[in-house]
Design a protein around this motif. Structure first.
Motif, short mmCIF file in Angstrom:
data_model
loop_
_atom_site.label_atom_id
_atom_site.label_comp_id
_atom_site.label_asym_id
_atom_site.label_seq_id
_atom_site.Cartn_x
_atom_site.Cartn_y
_atom_site.Cartn_z
N ALA A 40 64.53 18.24 87.47
CA ALA A 40 63.27 18.10 86.73
C ALA A 40 63.06 16.63 86.46
O ALA A 40 63.98 15.94 85.98
N THR A 41 61.88 16.12 86.77
CA THR A 41 61.53 14.73 86.47
C THR A 41 60.41 14.74 85.45
O THR A 41 59.32 15.25 85.72
N LEU A 42 60.71 14.22 84.27
CA LEU A 42 59.72 14.13 83.19
C LEU A 42 59.26 12.68 83.11
O LEU A 42 60.09 11.77 83.04
N THR A 43 57.95 12.47 83.14
CA THR A 43 57.39 11.12 83.17
C THR A 43 56.72 10.79 81.83
O THR A 43 55.95 11.60 81.31
N PHE A 44 57.04 9.61 81.33
CA PHE A 44 56.46 9.10 80.09
C PHE A 44 55.83 7.75 80.39
O PHE A 44 56.23 7.05 81.32
N GLU A 45 54.86 7.34 79.58
CA GLU A 45 54.25 6.02 79.71
C GLU A 45 54.42 5.27 78.40
O GLU A 45 54.12 5.81 77.33
N ALA A 46 54.93 4.04 78.50
CA ALA A 46 55.06 3.19 77.31
C ALA A 46 53.67 2.85 76.81
O ALA A 46 52.76 2.59 77.61
N TRP A 47 53.49 2.84 75.49
CA TRP A 47 52.16 2.65 74.95
C TRP A 47 52.11 1.49 73.97
O TRP A 47 51.47 0.49 74.22
N HIS A 48 52.78 1.60 72.83
CA HIS A 48 52.76 0.54 71.80
C HIS A 48 54.18 0.03 71.59
O HIS A 48 55.15 0.77 71.72
N ALA A 49 54.28 -1.25 71.23
CA ALA A 49 55.58 -1.86 70.98
C ALA A 49 56.27 -1.18 69.80
O ALA A 49 55.64 -0.76 68.83
N GLY A 50 57.59 -1.06 69.95
CA GLY A 50 58.41 -0.50 68.88
C GLY A 50 59.48 0.41 69.43
O GLY A 50 59.51 0.73 70.61
N PRO A 51 60.40 0.84 68.56
CA PRO A 51 61.49 1.71 68.98
C PRO A 51 61.10 3.18 68.88
O PRO A 51 60.30 3.56 68.02
N THR A 52 61.68 3.99 69.74
CA THR A 52 61.51 5.44 69.65
C THR A 52 62.71 6.10 70.32
O THR A 52 63.55 5.43 70.92
N GLU A 53 62.81 7.38 70.19
CA GLU A 53 63.89 8.14 70.81
C GLU A 53 63.28 9.37 71.48
O GLU A 53 62.71 10.22 70.81
N VAL A 54 63.39 9.42 72.81
CA VAL A 54 62.93 10.59 73.55
C VAL A 54 63.93 11.71 73.29
O VAL A 54 65.15 11.50 73.43
N ARG A 55 63.45 12.88 72.94
CA ARG A 55 64.32 14.03 72.70
C ARG A 55 63.83 15.20 73.55
O ARG A 55 62.66 15.59 73.46
N LEU A 56 64.74 15.72 74.36
CA LEU A 56 64.44 16.85 75.23
C LEU A 56 65.42 17.97 74.91
O LEU A 56 66.54 17.72 74.46
N ALA A 57 65.00 19.21 75.16
CA ALA A 57 65.86 20.36 74.94
C ALA A 57 65.69 21.33 76.09
O ALA A 57 64.58 21.49 76.62
N LEU A 58 66.79 21.96 76.49
CA LEU A 58 66.77 22.96 77.55
C LEU A 58 66.68 24.33 76.90
O LEU A 58 67.59 24.75 76.17
#
Length: 99
Positions: A60-78
């Motif tokens: 599975a390939t999940l695509t995200f696009e960077a938008w605004h400056a700053g830190p974040t944490e991508v969280r995925l669950a199966l």
């Protein structure tokens, strides 16, 4: 490290024939936007004239696009099949979007 408008691709093993699928459960919004997902089977395509084989796993390939400056944490669950089931695996990735 990403800059605005850059893509982030997250690739994880998945077997949708069993009903299990990765879902975004956090980290999108101000800094990242979820753009979509694709599934690539790990088995080669069938020979011409042969039926496709079912039940195989892949990526599975999940695509995200960077938008605004700053830190974040991508969280995925199966998640297993069914709406009220609990996730069986988790994936976290810390991301920093720079100007």
């Amino acid at each position: 490290m990403l800059h605005p408008r850059q893509a982030l691709l997250v690739r994880l093993d998945e077997n949708p024939s069993t009903g299990f699928a990765w879902r975004v459960v956090g980290g999108t919004g101000r800094h990242l936007r979820f753009k979509g997902r694709e599934f690539t089977p790990s088995a080669p395509p069938p020979a011409p004239g042969q039926p496709p084989m079912g039940g195989g796993g892949g990526t599975a390939t999940l695509t995200f696009e960077a938008w605004h400056a700053g830190p974040t944490e991508v969280r995925l669950a199966l998640f297993p099949p069914g709406r009220k089931r609990k996730a069986t695996k988790f994936f976290k990735l810390r991301v920093q979007v720079h100007k």
